[in-house]
Enzyme design. Sequence first.
Site, PDB file in Angstrom:
ATOM      1  N   SER A  22       0.836  -1.204   0.000  1.00  0.00           N
ATOM      2  CA  SER A  22       0.000   0.000   0.000  1.00  0.00           C
ATOM      3  C   SER A  22       0.867   1.249   0.000  1.00  0.00           C
ATOM      4  O   SER A  22       2.088   1.185   0.197  1.00  0.00           O
ATOM      5  CB  SER A  22      -0.924   0.021   1.230  1.00  0.00           C
ATOM      6  OG  SER A  22      -0.161   0.046   2.423  1.00  0.00           O
ATOM      7  N   GLY A  23       0.221   2.390  -0.207  1.00  0.00           N
ATOM      8  CA  GLY A  23       0.864   3.687  -0.056  1.00  0.00           C
ATOM      9  C   GLY A  23       2.061   3.900  -0.955  1.00  0.00           C
ATOM     10  O   GLY A  23       2.073   3.539  -2.141  1.00  0.00           O
ATOM     11  N   ILE A  24       3.102   4.488  -0.363  1.00  0.00           N
ATOM     12  CA  ILE A  24       4.310   4.824  -1.122  1.00  0.00           C
ATOM     13  C   ILE A  24       4.998   3.570  -1.643  1.00  0.00           C
ATOM     14  O   ILE A  24       5.498   3.549  -2.777  1.00  0.00           O
ATOM     15  CB  ILE A  24       5.264   5.648  -0.240  1.00  0.00           C
ATOM     16  CG1 ILE A  24       4.670   7.039   0.020  1.00  0.00           C
ATOM     17  CG2 ILE A  24       6.652   5.774  -0.888  1.00  0.00           C
ATOM     18  CD1 ILE A  24       5.434   7.864   1.027  1.00  0.00           C
ATOM     19  N   ASP A  43       5.812  -7.567   1.841  1.00  0.00           N
ATOM     20  CA  ASP A  43       5.024  -6.844   2.837  1.00  0.00           C
ATOM     21  C   ASP A  43       4.482  -7.835   3.855  1.00  0.00           C
ATOM     22  O   ASP A  43       4.320  -9.017   3.555  1.00  0.00           O
ATOM     23  CB  ASP A  43       3.857  -6.104   2.163  1.00  0.00           C
ATOM     24  CG  ASP A  43       3.359  -4.919   2.975  1.00  0.00           C
ATOM     25  OD1 ASP A  43       2.773  -5.144   4.065  1.00  0.00           O
ATOM     26  OD2 ASP A  43       3.557  -3.773   2.542  1.00  0.00           O
ATOM     27  N   TYR A 160       9.530   9.947  16.167  1.00  0.00           N
ATOM     28  CA  TYR A 160       9.451   9.619  14.742  1.00  0.00           C
ATOM     29  C   TYR A 160      10.501  10.398  13.962  1.00  0.00           C
ATOM     30  O   TYR A 160      11.219   9.845  13.129  1.00  0.00           O
ATOM     31  CB  TYR A 160       8.046   9.945  14.232  1.00  0.00           C
ATOM     32  CG  TYR A 160       7.864   9.785  12.742  1.00  0.00           C
ATOM     33  CD1 TYR A 160       7.656   8.528  12.186  1.00  0.00           C
ATOM     34  CD2 TYR A 160       7.857  10.892  11.899  1.00  0.00           C
ATOM     35  CE1 TYR A 160       7.465   8.381  10.814  1.00  0.00           C
ATOM     36  CE2 TYR A 160       7.670  10.757  10.526  1.00  0.00           C
ATOM     37  CZ  TYR A 160       7.469   9.502   9.995  1.00  0.00           C
ATOM     38  OH  TYR A 160       7.284   9.364   8.641  1.00  0.00           O
TER      39      TYR A 160
END
Length: 269
Positions: A22-24, A43, A160
Site C-alpha cells: 500500500s501507499g508509497i 510486505d 518519529y
Amino acid sequence: MQDYRKLFDLSGKTAVVIGAASGIGKAAAEALGSLGAYVVCADADIDGAKATADEINSVSEAEAVEIDAADGKQIEALAADVVRARRVVDVAVSTPALNIRKLIMDYTEEEYDRVMTLNLKGTFHFLRAFGRPMQQQGSGSIIACSSMRAVTIEPGLGIYAASKSGIAQMVRAFAAEVGPYNVRVNAIMPSIIETKLTAPIKERADIYNVYAAHTVFNRWGQPSEVGAAIAFLASDAASYISGSSLSVDGGWTAVDGPPTGLTSTRPST
C-alpha cells in the site's frame, strides 16, 4: 547523443520493494514495474502484496513475498532468496514506518522501542542485507524512506523525527562505504502524502488545509509522485547521485511556514 529515454529503462533489472502492499511502497513497486523491472513485492500484508504484484504483471513481471520489515533475519533471508533466484538484485527499496504521535514526556519505553525497531533498526537491517550482494556484484541502487520530519518538526513527532533523521545519516554513511563498489544509496523525504495511514487526518478539513498550506502547491502529495522519485533514483538517470535525501515535499522545507498569499505578479522596479 546520450539516449536519455534508455537511462530510465529498468528492463532486465530485478527490484525488491519492502512495503509494497500500500501507499508509497505500492506506488514505488508499480513505478519500477512500469519501467520494466522484475519486482519482488514484499510486505507483512501478503494479500496486499499479491494485489500489487498482480497489477504489475499486466505490464511486467512481479511476485509477492510475506515479510516482517522489523525482523532482521527475515530481511536477510529475503535478500538471499532473491539473489538465489535472480542471481542479482539491482534495486532495493524500503518504505515501512511507524509513527506514534505523542509528546516525548508521554512516550512509554515500549512505544519508543516499537518506533525505533521498525523505522531505524529495520533500515539498518535493510541496508546491510541488500548492501552485501550489491557490493559483491559491483552495482546496485538502494533507496530508504526518510521524511521531511528529518529536518523540520512539530510537537508530538519527536521520536518519529529522530528515527527519520537517523535514516538520513545512515544513508550518507553507507553511501560512503559502498560507493567504491559502484553501489548507490539514497533516501527520499516525503511530506504529507495521501495514503491509508494519513486518511484519518485527511478527514478533518481543518488539519488537511493547515498541512496543505505548508506546501507551495496548497495540496497534499500523491503516492505516485513519490514512486516516480524512487524510480528515478533507481535508474541510471541518477547514476551520479548517492548519499542524498531527495525532498518530495511540495516545497514544504523550502519555505518558512505557510505561504503568505501575496498575489502580485508585477515585476519589481
